[in-house]
Enzyme design. Structure first.
Site, mmCIF file in Angstrom:
data_model
loop_
_atom_site.group_PDB
_atom_site.id
_atom_site.type_symbol
_atom_site.label_atom_id
_atom_site.label_comp_id
_atom_site.label_asym_id
_atom_site.label_seq_id
_atom_site.Cartn_x
_atom_site.Cartn_y
_atom_site.Cartn_z
ATOM 1 N N ARG A 149 0.748 -1.245 -0.099
ATOM 2 C CA ARG A 149 0.016 -0.029 0.115
ATOM 3 C C ARG A 149 1.065 1.257 -0.012
ATOM 4 N NH1 ARG A 149 -3.785 2.263 4.790
ATOM 5 N NH2 ARG A 149 -1.789 3.400 5.410
ATOM 6 N N TYR A 161 -2.708 11.551 6.225
ATOM 7 C CA TYR A 161 -3.240 10.406 6.595
ATOM 8 C C TYR A 161 -2.160 9.060 6.063
ATOM 9 C CZ TYR A 161 -4.655 5.812 6.769
ATOM 10 O OH TYR A 161 -4.652 4.215 6.749
ATOM 11 N N ASP A 213 -4.995 3.861 -0.139
ATOM 12 C CA ASP A 213 -5.908 4.217 0.775
ATOM 13 C C ASP A 213 -6.496 5.679 0.776
ATOM 14 O OD1 ASP A 213 -7.758 4.107 2.787
ATOM 15 O OD2 ASP A 213 -6.618 2.860 4.241
ATOM 16 N N HIS A 215 -9.018 6.893 2.502
ATOM 17 C CA HIS A 215 -9.508 7.090 3.974
ATOM 18 C C HIS A 215 -10.672 8.314 4.114
ATOM 19 C CE1 HIS A 215 -8.526 6.854 8.410
ATOM 20 N NE2 HIS A 215 -8.045 5.792 7.855
ATOM 21 N N GLU A 239 -8.987 2.352 -1.754
ATOM 22 C CA GLU A 239 -9.653 1.920 -0.546
ATOM 23 C C GLU A 239 -10.399 3.248 0.088
ATOM 24 O OE1 GLU A 239 -7.189 -0.025 2.367
ATOM 25 O OE2 GLU A 239 -8.510 0.765 3.948
ATOM 26 N N GLU A 265 -13.717 -1.430 6.720
ATOM 27 C CA GLU A 265 -13.108 -1.582 7.934
ATOM 28 C C GLU A 265 -13.663 -1.116 9.227
ATOM 29 O OE1 GLU A 265 -9.233 0.607 6.591
ATOM 30 O OE2 GLU A 265 -9.785 1.996 8.139
ATOM 31 N N ARG A 286 -13.689 -5.318 3.607
ATOM 32 C CA ARG A 286 -12.496 -5.107 4.718
ATOM 33 C C ARG A 286 -12.886 -5.307 5.959
ATOM 34 N NH1 ARG A 286 -7.853 -4.040 4.441
ATOM 35 N NH2 ARG A 286 -7.883 -2.086 5.298
ATOM 36 N N GLU A 342 -4.400 -7.455 5.143
ATOM 37 C CA GLU A 342 -3.486 -6.485 5.583
ATOM 38 C C GLU A 342 -2.421 -6.849 6.709
ATOM 39 O OE1 GLU A 342 -5.368 -3.073 6.984
ATOM 40 O OE2 GLU A 342 -3.743 -1.717 6.503
ATOM 41 N N TRP A 405 -12.214 11.981 8.615
ATOM 42 C CA TRP A 405 -10.709 11.581 9.034
ATOM 43 C C TRP A 405 -10.633 10.218 8.244
ATOM 44 C CZ3 TRP A 405 -7.704 7.976 11.334
ATOM 45 C CH2 TRP A 405 -6.491 7.879 11.212
HETATM 46 C C1 CS2 Z 1 -6.351 2.155 7.950
HETATM 47 C C2 CS2 Z 1 -6.287 2.187 9.348
HETATM 48 O O1 CS2 Z 1 -5.204 0.023 7.677
HETATM 49 C C3 CS2 Z 1 -5.795 0.885 7.253
HETATM 50 O O2 CS2 Z 1 -6.245 0.675 5.982
HETATM 51 O O3 CS2 Z 1 -7.335 2.685 7.478
HETATM 52 O O4 CS2 Z 1 -4.607 2.856 9.370
HETATM 53 C C4 CS2 Z 1 -6.952 3.108 10.053
HETATM 54 O O5 CS2 Z 1 -6.868 4.535 9.966
HETATM 55 C C5 CS2 Z 1 -6.753 2.810 11.461
HETATM 56 O O6 CS2 Z 1 -7.093 1.487 11.741
HETATM 57 C C6 CS2 Z 1 -7.619 3.570 12.508
HETATM 58 O O7 CS2 Z 1 -7.565 3.060 13.719
HETATM 59 MG MG MG Z 2 -7.901 1.628 5.445
#
Ligand code: CS2
Ligand code: MG
Length: 405
Positions: A149, A161, A213, A215, A239, A265, A286, A342, A405
């Site tokens: 990634r 991020y 990602d 985010h 993502e 996620e 995810r 991941e 975020w």
């Molecule tokens: C993320 C995470 O791994 C990922 O794909 O989006 O880093 C996420 O920001 C954290 O798990 C938040 O706690």
């Molecule tokens: Mg993520």
């Protein structure tokens, strides 16, 4: 003989970062471990488990995993949400661990046995600018990773991020009380991301799998534009292009681009994912074992996904503990539509507390063949790392408006 749950303990520790760990002890002396970590909200899950679920768990039949899941899901009027589902997830993991230990087999054997020999994994490469990012990707390739990634800085922004400036390892949660603030600029990101990702593809050649990602930062039409712009880069996936709430809006993204999409996620149940799966608005689901109710519930989500040719690709950041990672790998080995895991890695102190039998080799992971989940938690070592508050950051637009975020 009925195997009865005798004791339930919740341990909050901080070996490099905060984790919530559940310990279930049975009448025949077995111990099962579960991960209950919810990044930045650790104590709320610890209290939900300790104050509300543990009293009802003591005395129950440890072998009735599915019934216990429903007892705490259907049997609770105020259900769903990350705190409740992480608590149920931890209980479910610990009970599968006990069932495996009682049978003397690794959990993947109880889930139907291996459908593959090893599990493809991706890790993170980060760099503030392209040269730094290429160095990081090169390092990951030397470690054997076949999927990476890639995240980079954005000109004009101070914090982004997924990346740090300089050599510090990226960890999203910052120590201290209350979240740090970041400034976000969607236009700058949309101009910059395709340039960075094209440069990486150009440098690494066609074979390395690249992921990125977003985010949750874009609206659907921005996401569609980015997806189209990135098609020549041949990403494995893009993502979390939009915030997860308005799922039907993903249809607009799909109308414009064939870029593979990964989402989920922050989902906690199959009902959070059902529209995306049944309308096939995503290619990868995810959900993390802890945050979506444990092994039992992830199996149902993955089974629904299989019917619609959506693949499983669970979340594996540093904020799910090695217990969750191990549970994910037992699922990965035994689930046909499992695509990739991941693996972000952990601070060094994590190894002092969590003793894991899963192994990494040449870009692939395997859960190992210890009975149960194959993780032992060292309580004495954990006591050396007391909890201290840490929070995920928040983001604001250039004019100060709150942003996802
Ligand atoms: C993320 C995470 O791994 C990922 O794909 O989006 O880093 C996420 O920001 C954290 O798990 C938040 O706690
Ligand atoms: Mg993520």
């Amino acid at each position: 003989m009925t195997r009865v749950i005798d004791a339930v303990d919740v341990i909050v520790s901080s070996p490099g970062r905060n984790f919530v760990t559940l310990k279930i002890t049975t009448s025949d002396g077995l111990v099962g471990w579960g991960d209950a970590t919810l990044n930045g909200r650790e104590l709320s899950v610890a209290s939900y488990l300790r104050d509300h679920l543990a009293p009802a768990l003591v005395g129950r039949d440890a072998d009735r995993i599915e019934d216990t899941w429903n007892y705490f899901y259907r049997g609770v009027y105020w259900r769903r949400g990350p705190v409740a589902m992480a608590s149920i997830g931890a209980i479910d993991m610990a009970l599968w661990d006990i069932k495996g230990k009682a049978a003397g087999v690794p959990v993947y054997q109880l889930l139907g046995g291996a459908v593959r020999d090893r599990i493809l994994t991706y890790t993170h490469a980060t760099g503030w600018d392209v040269p730094e990012l290429l160095d990081s990707v090169a390092e990951r390739r030397v470690q054997g990773y076949r999927a990476v990634r890639v995240q980079s800085g954005v000109p004009g922004l101070d914090k982004v991020y997924g990346v740090t400036k300089g050599a510090a390892v990226y960890e999203p949660a910052g120590r201290g009380v209350g979240p740090a603030e970041e400034v976000w600029d969607t236009s700058a990101y949309l101009r910059h991301a395709p340039v960075v990702l094209e440069a990486v593809r150009e440098a690494v050649g066609p074979e390395l799998k690249l992921l990125h990602d977003v985010h949750h930062r874009l609206n659907p039409i921005e996401a569609a534009r980015l997806g189209k712009a990135l098609e020549p880069v041949d990403l494995f996936w893009l993502e979390d292009v939009t915030p997860a709430e308005n799922q039907m809006l993903l249809r607009a993204v799909r109308q414009h681009t064939t870029i593979p999409l990964a989402i989920g996620e922050v989902f906690n149940t199959v009902w959070d994912a059902q529209q995306l799966i049944t309308e096939r608005l995503i290619d990868y689901i995810r959900v993390a074992v802890v945050h979506a109710g444990g092994i039992s519930h992830l199996r149902k989500i993955f089974a629904l996904a299989e019917v619609f040719q959506v693949k499983a690709a669970p979340h594996g950041p540093s904020d799910v503990s090695p217990i969750n990672m191990s549970a994910s790998l037992h699922l990965g080995l035994s689930t046909t539509n499992f695509a990739i895991q991941e693996f972000m890695g952990y601070p060094a102190q994590v190894g002092e507390v969590f003793h894991s039998s899963y192994r990494y080799d040449d870009g692939y992971l395997h859960p190992g063949d210890e009975p149960g989940l194959g993780i032992e938690f060292d309580e004495a070592a954990a006591a050396r790392f007391p909890y201290s508050p840490a929070y995920l950051p928040i983001a604001r637009d250039l004019d100060g408006t709150m942003k996802d975020w």
